[in-house]
Design an enzyme around this catalytic site. Sequence first.
Site, mmCIF file in Angstrom:
data_model
loop_
_atom_site.group_PDB
_atom_site.id
_atom_site.type_symbol
_atom_site.label_atom_id
_atom_site.label_comp_id
_atom_site.label_asym_id
_atom_site.label_seq_id
_atom_site.Cartn_x
_atom_site.Cartn_y
_atom_site.Cartn_z
ATOM 1 N N ASP A 281 3.653 -5.028 5.273
ATOM 2 C CA ASP A 281 3.723 -6.122 4.297
ATOM 3 C C ASP A 281 5.135 -6.589 4.020
ATOM 4 O O ASP A 281 5.343 -7.684 3.504
ATOM 5 C CB ASP A 281 3.170 -5.628 2.953
HETATM 6 C C1 BGC Z 1 5.155 -3.218 -1.679
HETATM 7 C C2 BGC Z 1 4.643 -2.800 -0.366
HETATM 8 C C3 BGC Z 1 3.235 -3.206 -0.302
HETATM 9 C C4 BGC Z 1 3.079 -4.692 -0.592
HETATM 10 C C5 BGC Z 1 1.607 -5.028 -0.676
HETATM 11 C C6 BGC Z 1 5.003 -4.689 -1.814
HETATM 12 O O1 BGC Z 1 5.536 -5.124 -3.009
HETATM 13 O O2 BGC Z 1 6.465 -2.834 -1.791
HETATM 14 O O3 BGC Z 1 4.749 -1.445 -0.166
HETATM 15 O O4 BGC Z 1 2.712 -2.932 0.939
HETATM 16 O O5 BGC Z 1 3.669 -5.034 -1.770
HETATM 17 O O6 BGC Z 1 1.306 -6.353 -0.881
HETATM 18 O O1 IFM Z 2 -0.280 -2.174 5.332
HETATM 19 C C1 IFM Z 2 0.167 -2.133 4.015
HETATM 20 C C2 IFM Z 2 -1.019 -2.014 3.121
HETATM 21 O O2 IFM Z 2 -1.902 -3.085 3.281
HETATM 22 C C3 IFM Z 2 -0.607 -1.878 1.685
HETATM 23 N N1 IFM Z 2 0.319 -0.807 1.516
HETATM 24 C C4 IFM Z 2 1.477 -0.828 2.361
HETATM 25 C C5 IFM Z 2 1.148 -1.012 3.827
HETATM 26 C C6 IFM Z 2 2.436 -1.209 4.620
HETATM 27 O O3 IFM Z 2 3.200 -2.241 4.156
#
Ligand code: BGC
Ligand code: IFM
Length: 814
Positions: free
Chosen positions: A486
């Site tokens: 993400d």
């Molecule tokens: C977080 C990520 C997460 C993402 C999900 C971010 O703000 O830091 O770890 O995967 O949001 O949408």
């Molecule tokens: O793949 C994502 C997941 O959808 C939400 N937690 C963090 C993951 C890696 O960014």
Amino acid sequence: MKFGYFDDNAKEYVITSPKTPLPWINYLGCEDFFSLVSNTCGGYSFYKDAKLLRLTRYRYNNVPGDSNGHYYYIKEGNTIWNPGWMPTKTDLDSYECHHGIGYSIFKGNKNDLAAELTDFVPIGSTCEINKLTMTNHSKEEKHFSIFSYVEFCLWNAMDDMTNFQRNYSIGEVEIHGSAIYHKTEYRERRNHYAVYSVNAPIAGFDTSRDAFLGAYGENSAPDVVVSGSCKNSVASGWAPVGSHQLDVTLAPGESRTYVFVLGYVENLAAEKWVGRPEDGIINRTPAEKLLEKFNTTEKADQALADLKAYWEKLLSHFTVSSKEEKLDRMVNIWHQYQCMVTFNMSRSASYYESGIGRGMGFRDSCQDLLGFVHLIPDRARQRILDIASTQFEDGSAYHQYQPLTKKGNSDIGSGFNDDPLWLIAGTAAYIKETGDYSILDERTPYDNDDSKATDLMEHLRRSFHYTMEHRGPHKLPLIGRADWNDCLNLNCFSTEPGESFQTFGPSEGPNAESVFIAGMFVRYGKDYVEICRHRGMAEEAALAEEAIADMEKTVLDAGWDGEWFLRAYDHYKNKIGSKECEDGKIYIEPQGFCVMAEIGLKEGNCLKAMESVEKYLDTKYGIVLLQPPYHRYHVELGEISSYPPGYKENAGIFCHNNPWISIAETVVGRGNRAWQVYTRTCPAYIEDISEIHRTEPYVYSQMIAGKDAPNFGEAKNSWLTGTAAWTFLNASQYILGIRPDYDGLIVDPCIPSFMDGFTAKRDFRGTTYHIEVENPNHVEKGIASVTVDGNAIEGNLIPVDASKKEVHVKIIMG
Ligand code: BGC
Ligand code: IFM
């Protein structure tokens, strides 16, 4: 250092000190009603949706930590204590918290008075039961009072936390006998309310938080409890709570049990207008029916026994017996349990996810069901259809949807270009488990619009074609806003120096490409081909095969960096995850996925990539996501570089993709290394360093701080992580090698050479397989012989034979 121990017979983790490094929680409920409960009785409950229908309040990020929950205060003389220690924090003479599968038991003792509190959510009911048994172990008669306490949430948790100008005037309750009804919102909606009751006459009650706590009071020393007498307060606006007072006398040796029930009640359509709607008086009939189900100790005990039996049955579908106690414990109990929890919660409600920010994730839920489908295939089936219903007509998808409404979340929208392919992954896993191809015929809407529905097969086709048709300058898939990672936001570029940071940039960009999605395309594309063939879609299968071959070639041409797979190309067509980069030279994700997809397996790329992971990304606590970490912020990379080195996606040990590497190691046949990768992050194997790891030693966390962080080895964000499903898949299907496939069960272990074998039991399509694996020559992979019910067979696919209830399989490795 440990703070408890595993009791494998009871399937419990027993916590022996309330002062765990962080709250160690459990989940109660596996259908519609859920509670989170910590080892000190903190937590909250909700019905179906942690954002929209929350029954009780919790305050994240509070001081002291974890200080709201479902509490029972015991007042004996001037001593006030709680069976779970919080919130009075009175030292207990003894304390234990048993977190079991769907229930938690708290055992507290003070001055020869023992409390045993059993919390669970019964199967098939929308309530939490708190069974409290008090026992007088002294030689004197004891007189004491019990004060129960929950703080109601005004249903919509987001509004509850923000809209005080309204909320302070809307709270309403009713009290009838021992039952406290929280009926805020009933006036306008007249269809739901909460009830909190106990199966005994009460000395009194409170429903106003101000009255209960007193002016400027705290829940560590509520006015009512300190004074020993309730005020019979009736909340009107402000903060409604539920508290019962019970005055108890116990002879020496005597015990008494109370059953408290906290329930969610929804009136049937026909019942909505019963009562006096103009006064907002509730129709209590459904609540009374619910309370009656659990109004004796025997009924509560039976409900707990039913819950345990339910879980025994679920967990019996896959069991292993090896000489590795910790492996057996994790595979037989905790991995599968965490899979149920992630299936239910996605990434919505934990002690780190507020239940407000996210609903169900498209990619998350598709992955969660990989580890869940063998438990309750019908629920996985429904979930696939729910998820697919949030897909757009062009094959892209809402990234998240709300569990209550099942509608796509337009605040977050779409544009995560890995999402479509996860739908193929989830559907393929369901078909392999069940053989039920009829799911493909299900009429499934797009964006929840029924007028646009097609069958599910067409959804899969659009998923595949979306990736195929959205490709960049190197013919690799476009990444969009992000792929699995993400935080790798390659379209989050800025043309103006100093332009502010955006978590997610525009969803489309013509250049930024993902090698990871290419790996997914190849791996799940092969499933798509199989499914097409089975449907008689020969032309489509041939087209897909060609596209996959083309993608493999593209990855080897444009996605290989010499020693490992590249991660991506950014908007400026620069390489990401290359030896040419200053930081972020190598990433874990494409190594895992491209090797699982067997891209360049024959050519040696896979083995080389695995060697590079070991050489550059390995640490004693697990494999970090990338190396070297980004030391400064890069606007063209987005959120990933916003994290300090060693945290989260910036070189943290992201547990989710460690099993990818372990599985990839089984692809190249290195069982010792697959095992090493598995055990390094596996909770039971690191229980002894709980003071470093800090989160629960029975479940995975999302991330462990990497070697570049000051707190190397410290985990964060426990429970709701795709690691649950992937690690169970890894352990059961790749290390133990018992893998459902379209036409049968594959048995192909890849184990550490020290293991001399194992036995396993696997229910599969109505047959129970008893599998015995022997490893006389201590190899890591490879099969010398397979016998099925005593008859040797060619290969290691055990074909489905529906006429048999039991099948005995013997594998000799070699
Ligand atoms: C977080 C990520 C997460 C993402 C999900 C971010 O703000 O830091 O770890 O995967 O949001 O949408
Ligand atoms: O793949 C994502 C997941 O959808 C939400 N937690 C963090 C993951 C890696 O960014």
